[in-house]
Design a protein around this motif. Sequence first.
Motif, PDB file in Angstrom:
ATOM      1  N   SER A  34     -52.726  87.172 -28.019  1.00  0.00           N
ATOM      2  CA  SER A  34     -52.604  88.197 -27.132  1.00  0.00           C
ATOM      3  C   SER A  34     -52.246  89.469 -27.891  1.00  0.00           C
ATOM      4  CB  SER A  34     -51.570  87.559 -26.106  1.00  0.00           C
ATOM      5  OG  SER A  34     -50.506  87.622 -26.664  1.00  0.00           O
ATOM      6  N   ASP A  35     -52.409  90.442 -26.934  1.00  0.00           N
ATOM      7  CA  ASP A  35     -51.993  91.801 -27.372  1.00  0.00           C
ATOM      8  C   ASP A  35     -50.317  91.611 -27.746  1.00  0.00           C
ATOM      9  OD1 ASP A  35     -54.672  92.693 -27.100  1.00  0.00           O
ATOM     10  OD2 ASP A  35     -54.054  93.580 -25.393  1.00  0.00           O
ATOM     11  N   GLU A  36     -49.657  90.944 -26.820  1.00  0.00           N
ATOM     12  CA  GLU A  36     -48.228  90.858 -27.110  1.00  0.00           C
ATOM     13  C   GLU A  36     -47.824  90.291 -28.180  1.00  0.00           C
ATOM     14  OE1 GLU A  36     -44.440  89.341 -24.824  1.00  0.00           O
ATOM     15  OE2 GLU A  36     -46.112  88.927 -23.950  1.00  0.00           O
ATOM     16  N   SER A  37     -48.336  89.250 -28.833  1.00  0.00           N
ATOM     17  CA  SER A  37     -48.363  88.351 -29.926  1.00  0.00           C
ATOM     18  C   SER A  37     -48.658  89.337 -31.208  1.00  0.00           C
ATOM     19  CB  SER A  37     -49.202  87.113 -29.878  1.00  0.00           C
ATOM     20  OG  SER A  37     -48.917  86.334 -28.906  1.00  0.00           O
ATOM     21  N   ILE A  38     -49.557  90.200 -31.033  1.00  0.00           N
ATOM     22  CA  ILE A  38     -50.099  90.904 -32.198  1.00  0.00           C
ATOM     23  C   ILE A  38     -48.919  91.972 -32.430  1.00  0.00           C
ATOM     24  CG2 ILE A  38     -51.514  92.669 -33.176  1.00  0.00           C
ATOM     25  CD1 ILE A  38     -53.990  91.014 -31.665  1.00  0.00           C
ATOM     26  N   ASP A  39     -48.435  92.646 -31.297  1.00  0.00           N
ATOM     27  CA  ASP A  39     -47.279  93.247 -31.377  1.00  0.00           C
ATOM     28  C   ASP A  39     -46.093  92.905 -32.060  1.00  0.00           C
ATOM     29  OD1 ASP A  39     -48.831  95.509 -30.241  1.00  0.00           O
ATOM     30  OD2 ASP A  39     -48.237  95.132 -28.232  1.00  0.00           O
ATOM     31  N   ARG A  64     -58.526  93.777 -33.662  1.00  0.00           N
ATOM     32  CA  ARG A  64     -57.602  93.819 -32.675  1.00  0.00           C
ATOM     33  C   ARG A  64     -55.968  94.312 -33.281  1.00  0.00           C
ATOM     34  NH1 ARG A  64     -56.328  89.166 -29.867  1.00  0.00           N
ATOM     35  NH2 ARG A  64     -55.835  90.799 -28.349  1.00  0.00           N
ATOM     36  N   ALA A  65     -55.942  94.036 -34.633  1.00  0.00           N
ATOM     37  CA  ALA A  65     -54.839  94.365 -35.137  1.00  0.00           C
ATOM     38  C   ALA A  65     -54.760  95.825 -35.683  1.00  0.00           C
ATOM     39  CB  ALA A  65     -54.585  93.528 -36.331  1.00  0.00           C
ATOM     40  N   VAL A  66     -55.920  96.633 -35.595  1.00  0.00           N
ATOM     41  CA  VAL A  66     -55.850  97.791 -36.332  1.00  0.00           C
ATOM     42  C   VAL A  66     -54.997  98.786 -35.545  1.00  0.00           C
ATOM     43  CG1 VAL A  66     -57.570  99.777 -36.804  1.00  0.00           C
ATOM     44  CG2 VAL A  66     -58.342  97.383 -37.499  1.00  0.00           C
ATOM     45  N   GLU A  67     -55.455  98.913 -34.017  1.00  0.00           N
ATOM     46  CA  GLU A  67     -54.677  99.634 -33.272  1.00  0.00           C
ATOM     47  C   GLU A  67     -53.273  99.723 -33.399  1.00  0.00           C
ATOM     48  OE1 GLU A  67     -54.063 103.251 -31.530  1.00  0.00           O
ATOM     49  OE2 GLU A  67     -55.953 102.575 -32.159  1.00  0.00           O
ATOM     50  N   PRO A  68     -52.607  98.773 -33.255  1.00  0.00           N
ATOM     51  CA  PRO A  68     -50.930  98.771 -33.450  1.00  0.00           C
ATOM     52  C   PRO A  68     -50.645  99.046 -34.667  1.00  0.00           C
ATOM     53  CG  PRO A  68     -51.783  96.376 -32.915  1.00  0.00           C
ATOM     54  CD  PRO A  68     -52.994  97.308 -32.887  1.00  0.00           C
ATOM     55  N   LEU A  69     -51.282  98.499 -36.017  1.00  0.00           N
ATOM     56  CA  LEU A  69     -50.979  99.072 -37.205  1.00  0.00           C
ATOM     57  C   LEU A  69     -51.279 100.498 -37.420  1.00  0.00           C
ATOM     58  CD1 LEU A  69     -52.683  96.053 -39.092  1.00  0.00           C
ATOM     59  CD2 LEU A  69     -50.358  96.468 -39.187  1.00  0.00           C
TER      60      LEU A  69
END
Length: 338
Positions: A34-39, A64-69
Amino acid sequence: MSETRGAAQPDPKGDADAEKAAPAVVVHPFQSLSDESIDKLVKSLASLTEGELAVTMLVACGTRAVEPLRRLLLEGKAVSVAEPRRRAVRALAELGEVDTLLEYLTQPRAIPDPILRLSEETVQSLAARCVMRWRTEKVRHTLLELAARHMLPGVAEALGTCHVAEAIPYLVRALGDDINRGPAAEALTGMMAEAQPWLVAAALHPEPSSDQENASSLRRRRRALRLLLEAGNIENEWIALRPLLHDRDADIAVTSARLGLKVSQAREELMLIGVLLQFAAVDDWLLQSEISDALVAHYVAAEPLIRKAVAQRKASAGGWDRGLAILHEVLRHGEGQK
């Protein structure tokens, strides 16, 4: 029975062909996080115990990890501990996000605090080292812009690795910088054929003047000369560099004499040995060692001058003399190699 005969039967060969034509798509388990887990994984980059694992897991998450990074790197503030941001750079590089890294490198950042600025510069240096693997025109242009604006160790290393000859003036300038001179010297060594004229010019021109030379200029001139000494095929440069034998700086005069002994004709050998003997008592252990090694290497020609210098020092010295000790050591080594 007829119904059984008419039913479609499996075709083993057809199934095998279908498998070859459409291989099964394997989805990594982390790509379904989930997005929460990636964050949470991005936040874990700051962990001493889980930070490296978080890098691996974020790379496994894919795009999917690119944007938060990207948010962490481009929108996050500089911090005194650079490792979380450095880990973000590594993860983005593994994900192939060269454009994101270039955007970060070209992002203007005014960081007044010297500790935070130094920390962030280690992040920028790593980003520069990472982007050099792509070696596109955009990467080359960005690295050159960075070098012109503010040299960093990673930028110097990347420019040297990519053999960007247009960066030589910036790399020569960086020889006067305590932080960048090591990577800059290594980069210039790899481009020595193109760099030699720039190094000669740097060695010959103290800034702002010979009477008021600043520390950065002196460091740059010393390092430029040493790079020329380490290089091959410098016979043509010696004529231009010869006036440095009379430089007021002992390091530059001695290095010039050593360079001359390496490339000049025998008729100049005694004169160059005389320059080395002038600085035998210099208060610099590295320079003393270099003078000793050069005198031993040219001992056949140097011996009469050394013995004369020893006699003069014994006659004039009121006690222990640093130069006298050095010359006695040279005589001992020289006699031992006969």
